[in-house]
Design a protein around this motif. Structure first.
Motif, short mmCIF file in Angstrom:
data_model
loop_
_atom_site.label_atom_id
_atom_site.label_comp_id
_atom_site.label_asym_id
_atom_site.label_seq_id
_atom_site.Cartn_x
_atom_site.Cartn_y
_atom_site.Cartn_z
N ASN A 1 0.82 -1.39 -0.13
CA ASN A 1 -0.03 0.07 -0.25
C ASN A 1 0.79 1.09 0.12
N LEU A 2 2.09 1.06 0.11
CA LEU A 2 3.14 2.42 0.20
C LEU A 2 3.29 2.74 -1.27
N GLU A 3 2.93 3.91 -1.84
CA GLU A 3 3.03 4.34 -3.08
C GLU A 3 4.24 5.46 -2.96
N LEU A 4 5.49 4.65 -3.65
CA LEU A 4 6.73 5.75 -3.79
C LEU A 4 6.82 6.38 -4.92
N SER A 5 7.16 7.52 -5.07
CA SER A 5 7.43 8.31 -6.17
C SER A 5 8.80 8.77 -6.05
N ILE A 6 9.81 8.33 -7.18
CA ILE A 6 10.90 8.80 -6.91
C ILE A 6 11.42 9.99 -7.78
N GLU A 7 12.11 11.23 -7.27
CA GLU A 7 12.33 12.31 -7.71
C GLU A 7 13.89 12.21 -7.92
N MET A 8 14.25 12.04 -9.17
CA MET A 8 15.82 11.84 -9.22
C MET A 8 16.56 13.05 -9.59
N SER A 9 17.69 13.56 -8.75
CA SER A 9 18.54 14.65 -8.80
C SER A 9 19.80 14.44 -9.26
N GLU B 1 3.11 7.24 9.63
CA GLU B 1 3.55 5.95 9.51
C GLU B 1 4.41 5.72 8.39
N ALA B 2 4.08 6.00 7.26
CA ALA B 2 4.83 5.98 5.97
C ALA B 2 6.16 6.53 5.88
N ILE B 3 6.42 7.83 6.55
CA ILE B 3 7.84 8.37 6.84
C ILE B 3 8.42 7.28 7.61
#
Length: 313
Positions: free
Chosen positions: A118-126, A293-295
Motif C-alpha cells: 500500500n506504500l506508493e513511492l514516487s522517485i524524484e531523481m536529482s 507511519e509511511a515516513i
C-alpha cells in the motif's frame, strides 16, 4: 491578521507546478480564477510572489520565503484532516541522487512493494543536492547536513575504489604477467602503483573537475598521479560506470553501485585500496512529519537495506 485562506492552496499549487495553467488543471478551475487568487494574495501581502517573464514563471525572493513558511502549515492541516477522517497517507515522494536511484534503490523496489503493497513511492531523481522543501519531496537522501525544521540521520559514508569489466581484467592480468588473484593483489599493491599504465576513467560529478577522483586515490597511497596516465573523461559517475562495463578502462565507483542485489553485476572490484570521498549521505525529512507511519516505515526499510550494504561489502 490571517491572509485570504482560499488563496493559499492556489499559491502552493502554482509554486509547486511552476505554472498557472497546470495549477488550474490540478485544481479544476479556470486559469483566470487562479490568477485572481494570486492577485488577491499579492495585494494582501503588498509583495509580488512571482516573476512573470513571458511563459516563464519564477518565485520572487519574498515568494520563496512565504512558501517555505506556509507549506508546512498547509501540510499539517491536510494531515490533521486525514487523521480525523481515519485515512493514512501512503504516498511518499523520495528525492535521491540519480546514480543511487538507478543502481541501488530501483533494484530493491520490488521487495519493498512486496513488503508494503500500500506504500506508493514516487522517485524524484536529482543530479545535484535536492532542495530540502515540501515542494520538492517528502523524504530525502542527501549530503546536506542541516536545515531548520528537518531531522537528519546518518545513512552512508561514501568510498571510491577501482573497478573494471571481466574482459578488461584479463587485459590487466596479461600486461602485468600474473595468473592468480593472489599474484594480482600483490602486483596492485606495489609502489609505484601499476594501474597508471592502464586507461583510467574519470568523472566530473563528485569533485566538480576531472582527474580529482584519481588524484585523491593515488594520494591515499601517498603517491602522485603520474602525468603519463591516459584518461577517458565523463561528466557523471553513472557514465563512468557504464564506460567501465564496456571495457573502456578502470573506473572509480562506490559501494552502492556495486551492490545491485543480483548476481549479474558486470564489473569486478580490483583488489587494491579504497578512499573516502568525504561525502556522508543522510536521510532527511520534516521534523513535524516524523510520526507519520509511511515516513517511519520508509526510514526503517532504508536503514535496514543500508546495513545489508555494509555487511555485504
Amino acid at each position: 491578521m490571517l491572509p485570504p485562506l482560499k488563496s493559499l492552496p492556489v499559491f502552493e499549487t502554482v509554486a509547486r507546478l511552476n505554472s498557472f495553467s497546470r495549477a488550474a488543471q490540478e485544481l479544476n478551475v479556470s486559469q483566470s480564477a487562479v490568477s485572481h487568487q494570486i492577485r488577491i494574495l499579492e495585494n494582501h501581502l503588498g509583495e509580488s510572489l512571482f516573476h512573470r517573464l513571458g511563459r516563464n514563471l519564477e518565485l520572487t525572493k519574498e515568494g520563496k520565503q512565504y512558501l517555505d513558511t506556509i507549506s508546512n502549515s498547509l501540510l499539517q492541516i491536510s494531515e490533521a484532516t486525514t487523521q480525523i477522517k481515519g485515512q493514512q497517507k501512503t504516498h511518499i515522494r523520495l528525492a535521491v541522487y540519480s546514480s543511487f536511484a538507478v543502481y541501488w534503490l530501483i533494484p530493491r523496489l520490488p521487495e519493498l512493494k512486496r513488503l508494503r503493497p500500500n506504500l506508493e513511492l514516487s522517485i524524484e531523481m536529482s543530479h545535484g543536492s535536492p532542495d530540502l522543501s515540501d515542494r520538492t519531496a517528502d523524504f530525502f537522501i542527501t549530503i546536506e547536513k542541516e536545515k531548520r525544521g528537518f531531522l537528519f540521520e546518518s545513512f552512508y559514508e561514501e568510498e571510491l575504489f577501482p573497478v573494471c569489466s571481466y574482459s578488461y581484467l584479463e587485459t590487466i592480468k596479461s600486461r602485468l604477467n600474473v595468473i592468480s588473484s593472489k599474484e594480482l593483489m600483490e602486483k596492485l599493491n606495489t609502489t609505484p602503483n601499476p594501474l597508471a599504465q592502464f586507461s583510467l576513467i574519470t568523472s566530473h560529478s563528485i569533485y566538480d573537475r576531472h582527474f580529482e577522483d584519481w588524484k585523491r586515490w593515488f594520494s591515499n597511497l601517498q603517491q602522485s598521479l603520474p602525468s603519463t596516465v591516459q584518461f577517458h573523461r565523463f561528466s557523471h559517475l553513472m557514465l563512468a560506470y557504464e564506460a567501465a562495463k564496456h571495457s573502456l578502462g578502470i573506473a572509480l565507483v562506490n559501494d552502492y553501485m556495486m551492490n545491485e542485489k543480483n548476481d549479474e553485476t558486470a564489473l569486478i572490484k580490483l583488489p587494491c585500496s579504497a578512499f573516502k570521498t568525504g561525502d556522508n549521505f543522510s536521510l532527511a525529512y520534516k521534523e513535524s512529519r516524523k510520526n507519520e507511519e509511511a515516513i517511519q516505515y520508509l526510514r526503517k526499510w532504508l536503514n535496514e537495506e543500508a546495513k545489508a550494504l555494509y555487511r555485504d561489502n
